[in-house]
Scaffold this active site. Structure first.
Site, PDB file in Angstrom:
ATOM      1  CG  ASN A  38     -14.779  -2.593  -0.140  1.00 35.60           C
ATOM      2  OD1 ASN A  38     -15.019  -2.440  -1.109  1.00 35.60           O
ATOM      3  ND2 ASN A  38     -13.968  -3.440   0.592  1.00 35.60           N
ATOM      4  CG  MET A 305      -4.408  -1.109   0.024  1.00 37.82           C
ATOM      5  SD  MET A 305      -3.543  -1.136   1.666  1.00 37.82           S
ATOM      6  CE  MET A 305      -2.129  -2.110   1.576  1.00 37.82           C
ATOM      7  CB  CYS A 306     -10.854  -1.277   2.032  1.00 39.29           C
ATOM      8  SG  CYS A 306     -11.200  -2.201   3.459  1.00 39.29           S
ATOM      9  CG  ASN A 307      -9.214   0.859  -3.973  1.00 39.05           C
ATOM     10  OD1 ASN A 307      -9.536   0.619  -5.009  1.00 39.05           O
ATOM     11  ND2 ASN A 307      -8.579   2.175  -3.669  1.00 39.05           N
TER      12      ASN A 307
END
Ligand code: PLP
Length: 380
Positions: A38, A305-307
């Protein structure tokens, strides 16, 4: 340029390029790979949706580098394109081609930002060969300590950050505040212009010790790289072999197997992303796996995973479905682990310089005993 972390380094590039484009009345265009954290995705807000392109597949990047489209590169000399991607996915551990950095430099007014936060933990950075204009790293991800990051700026791209509007103590050599046109004199070197306020000097001193200790303990990054690659492949093979007794049903669904099982260690780092099935092939919630592992002293991470690009593609979510799951109450911090039969995140296993084969054996034994009813042969 010392910064707090990789995120701050990335943001500095985004802000700097936005202000540069404002100053020369040009546009900032942003092209990034979907496998981004992110912190890299957020740069799109500086460019605006109409000037942003996200590459869903590696082949799209290759195609763009060979035949750039007008939405991401421009021959207008006032427009700047920033091409960004992670050297290694923080979600799956897959590494992305570093020759893209060289390829992008051939495009008009195009600059590159390499997010090396995950890559640099187990790989030597070879910046003179790869030639990124900007490289973001977090030192604590490499050494564990100190909590510090850096933006490494190629000198030929430094002018892009020299028009940053905000200034602070430490970045200027003289300021007037009265009169019709208050002025300021910037400091000379690029790091002085960008390091705002008091530097985390204790951390900078500690970094020297971290480098020295790391070298003393582990030798070179190349050794770490080889060790972690061997361990990761060994673990992946063990996980892959776990099957419910008397059935063909596998326990693990492993993501990006192509790069993970390759013997070419430049394709994958020390991370494995997986999910677990029940004996009837139903998805098991990733958080429940993490909790159970925690209770046994085994630390894996779970979630998206902020992905968001990784979540969309590896877990098969369309934008419409994602809207629906958000409406249903899914939040990264409060996940609905499985929604309509699909996982919303993964279990992530990571290895570093200090990991060893016994760590893998303990993890595999834990899974065997917890899910397959096997006997524990290695102490947990
Ligand atoms: C690939 C990648 N990029 C960026 C970040 C953000 O790093 P930081 O939280 O140190 O700013 C992370 C964090 O895990 C990461 O793995």
């Amino acid at each position: 340029v010392f910064v707090a972390n990789a995120t701050a380094a990335i943001k500095l590039v985004g802000e700097g390029l936005r202000d540069y484009c404002d100053a020369i009345e040009g546009r900032l265009r942003y092209a990034y790979h979907k496998d981004a954290h992110n912190s890299l995705v957020g740069v799109r807000e500086f460019a605006g949706a109409e000037n942003t392109r996200v590459f869903g597949y590696d082949s799209e990047v290759d195609e763009w580098l060979n035949t750039p489209s007008s939405t991401t590169t421009s021959t207008d000399s006032n427009d700047i394109t920033l091409f960004a991607y992670p050297g290694q996915s923080n979600m799956t551990g897959q590494r992305h081609p570093l020759h893209w950095l060289k390829g992008a430099k051939k495009l008009p007014n195009t600059y590159t930002l390499l997010d090396a936060a995950a890559l640099a933990t187990t790989k030597q950075l070879e910046l003179s060969w790869w030639a990124p204009d900007f490289t973001a790293v977090s030192f604590y991800k490499i050494f564990g300590f100190p909590e510090l990051g850096a933006l490494i700026v190629r000198k030929s791209a430094a002018h892009l950050l020299a028009r940053k509007k905000y200034f602070a103590g430490g970045t200027v050599d003289g300021v007037t505040i009265f009169g019709g046109k208050p002025s300021r004199i910037r400091r000379e070197s690029i790091h002085e212009q960008l390091e705002e306020g008091t530097l985390p000097f204790h951390s900078i001193i500690a970094l020297d010790h971290a480098l020295e200790t790391h070298t003393r303990l582990f030798g070179s990054m190349d050794r770490i790289s080889a060790h972690v690659a061997a361990l990761t492949r060994y673990c992946a093979a063990q996980l892959h072999s776990l099957t419910y007794p008397g059935m063909s049903q596998k326990l693990c669904h492993i993501y990006t197997p192509h790069s993970l099982f390759s013997h070419n260690s430049s394709l994958h780092g020390g991370t494995i992303a997986l999910n677990l099935y029940t004996c009837t092939g139903q998805p098991i919630g990733y958080r429940s796996v993490e909790r159970l592992a925690d209770s046994k002293g085994i630390f894996v991470r779970s979630g998206a995973m902020c992905n968001p690009g990784g979540m969309a593609t590896h877990l098969g979510w369309s934008p419409e479905e994602l809207e629906k799951v958000f409406e249903a109450g899914f939040r990264c911090s409060k996940p609905i682990e499985v929604w309509e039969g699909k996982w919303t995140g993964v279990v992530r296993v990571s290895f570093g310089a200090a990991s060893c084969r016994r760590d893998v054996d303990r993890l595999v034994e834990f899974l065997r005993r917890s899910y397959l009813g096997g006997e524990m042969t290695v102490g947990v």
